[in-house]
Design a protein around this motif. Structure first.
Motif, mmCIF file in Angstrom:
data_model
loop_
_atom_site.group_PDB
_atom_site.id
_atom_site.type_symbol
_atom_site.label_atom_id
_atom_site.label_comp_id
_atom_site.label_asym_id
_atom_site.label_seq_id
_atom_site.Cartn_x
_atom_site.Cartn_y
_atom_site.Cartn_z
ATOM 1 N N ILE A 27 0.863 -1.182 0.000
ATOM 2 C CA ILE A 27 0.000 0.000 0.000
ATOM 3 C C ILE A 27 0.898 1.231 0.000
ATOM 4 O O ILE A 27 1.884 1.295 0.729
ATOM 5 N N ARG A 47 -1.001 -4.758 -0.037
ATOM 6 C CA ARG A 47 -2.311 -4.469 -0.614
ATOM 7 C C ARG A 47 -3.090 -5.767 -0.799
ATOM 8 O O ARG A 47 -2.496 -6.817 -1.061
ATOM 9 N N THR A 48 -4.403 -5.712 -0.667
ATOM 10 C CA THR A 48 -5.252 -6.879 -0.888
ATOM 11 C C THR A 48 -6.220 -6.599 -2.024
ATOM 12 O O THR A 48 -6.566 -5.457 -2.304
ATOM 13 N N ASP A 49 -6.657 -7.663 -2.668
ATOM 14 C CA ASP A 49 -7.631 -7.570 -3.748
ATOM 15 C C ASP A 49 -9.000 -7.269 -3.140
ATOM 16 O O ASP A 49 -9.427 -7.974 -2.220
ATOM 17 N N PRO A 50 -9.712 -6.251 -3.627
ATOM 18 C CA PRO A 50 -11.010 -5.918 -3.040
ATOM 19 C C PRO A 50 -12.081 -6.993 -3.242
ATOM 20 O O PRO A 50 -13.004 -7.105 -2.450
ATOM 21 N N THR A 51 -11.955 -7.815 -4.263
ATOM 22 C CA THR A 51 -12.950 -8.855 -4.535
ATOM 23 C C THR A 51 -12.712 -10.110 -3.697
ATOM 24 O O THR A 51 -13.627 -10.619 -3.061
ATOM 25 N N THR A 52 -11.480 -10.605 -3.693
ATOM 26 C CA THR A 52 -11.180 -11.861 -3.003
ATOM 27 C C THR A 52 -10.645 -11.671 -1.584
ATOM 28 O O THR A 52 -10.726 -12.584 -0.776
ATOM 29 N N GLY A 53 -10.048 -10.513 -1.321
ATOM 30 C CA GLY A 53 -9.406 -10.279 -0.033
ATOM 31 C C GLY A 53 -8.015 -10.887 0.053
ATOM 32 O O GLY A 53 -7.339 -10.774 1.072
ATOM 33 N N PRO A 79 -3.827 -11.401 -7.431
ATOM 34 C CA PRO A 79 -4.060 -11.822 -6.042
ATOM 35 C C PRO A 79 -3.749 -13.310 -5.898
ATOM 36 O O PRO A 79 -3.959 -14.086 -6.820
#
Length: 126
Positions: A27, A47-53, A79
Motif C-alpha cells: 500500500i 495491498r489486498t484484492d477488493p474482490t477476493t481479499g 491476487p
C-alpha cells in the motif's frame, strides 16, 4: 475516468519463458519526509484484492515474442491466497489475464493484471 481492461489472448502466454521475480504489492502512503507533495512510498502493509481479499503480488516475467526477438520483461499484478514466490524460475500461467493502457503526461504503457497464477504444466511427451 476508469481504465478499460482488455482480455489478453490466452495464446500470448505461450511467449512467457519464466517468472523472474515475485514481490508483494505494498500500500502506498504519503512520504512523511515530503509533506504537502504527491510523493508516495511503500507502507509496511501489503495491498489486498477488493474482490477476493487475497494479498496482491507483482510477478515479473521474461517474455520472448518471436524466436529471433530479444527477451523482454513484463509484470502482472495478481491476487494469491498463498505466497507465489516458489514460482520464480518456472513457467507460469495466469487465469483471467487482461491489459489496460495508462498514460501520465508524455509517458504511458501497458499494465497487466490477472485473477490467478500457477505453475505451467509441461506438455505431454506423447
Amino acid at each position: 475516468m476508469a481504465i478499460r481492461e482488455i482480455p489478453v489472448d490466452p495464446e500470448f502466454q505461450g511467449t512467457f519463458l519464466a517468472a523472474l521475480d515475485v514481490m508483494p504489492v505494498m500500500i502506498k502512503i504519503q512520504d512523511p519526509a515530503f509533506p504537502g507533495t504527491d510523493r508516495k512510498i511503500d507502507s509496511a502493509e501489503q495491498r489486498t484484492d477488493p474482490t477476493t481479499g487475497f494479498p496482491m503480488w507483482d510477478v515479473t516475467l521474461a517474455v520472448k515474442t518471436a524466436p529471433t526477438a530479444k527477451a523482454e520483461t513484463m509484470s502482472v499484478k495478481v491476487p494469491s491466497k498463498s505466497d507465489p514466490t516458489a514460482l520464480v524460475g518456472q513457467r507460469v500461467v495466469f487465469g483471467g489475464l487482461r491489459a489496460a493502457f495508462h498514460s501520465f503526461g508524455a509517458s504511458g504503457g501497458w499494465m497487466f493484471s490477472a485473477d490467478t497464477v500457477s505453475g505451467a504444466t509441461p506438455p505431454s511427451a506423447r
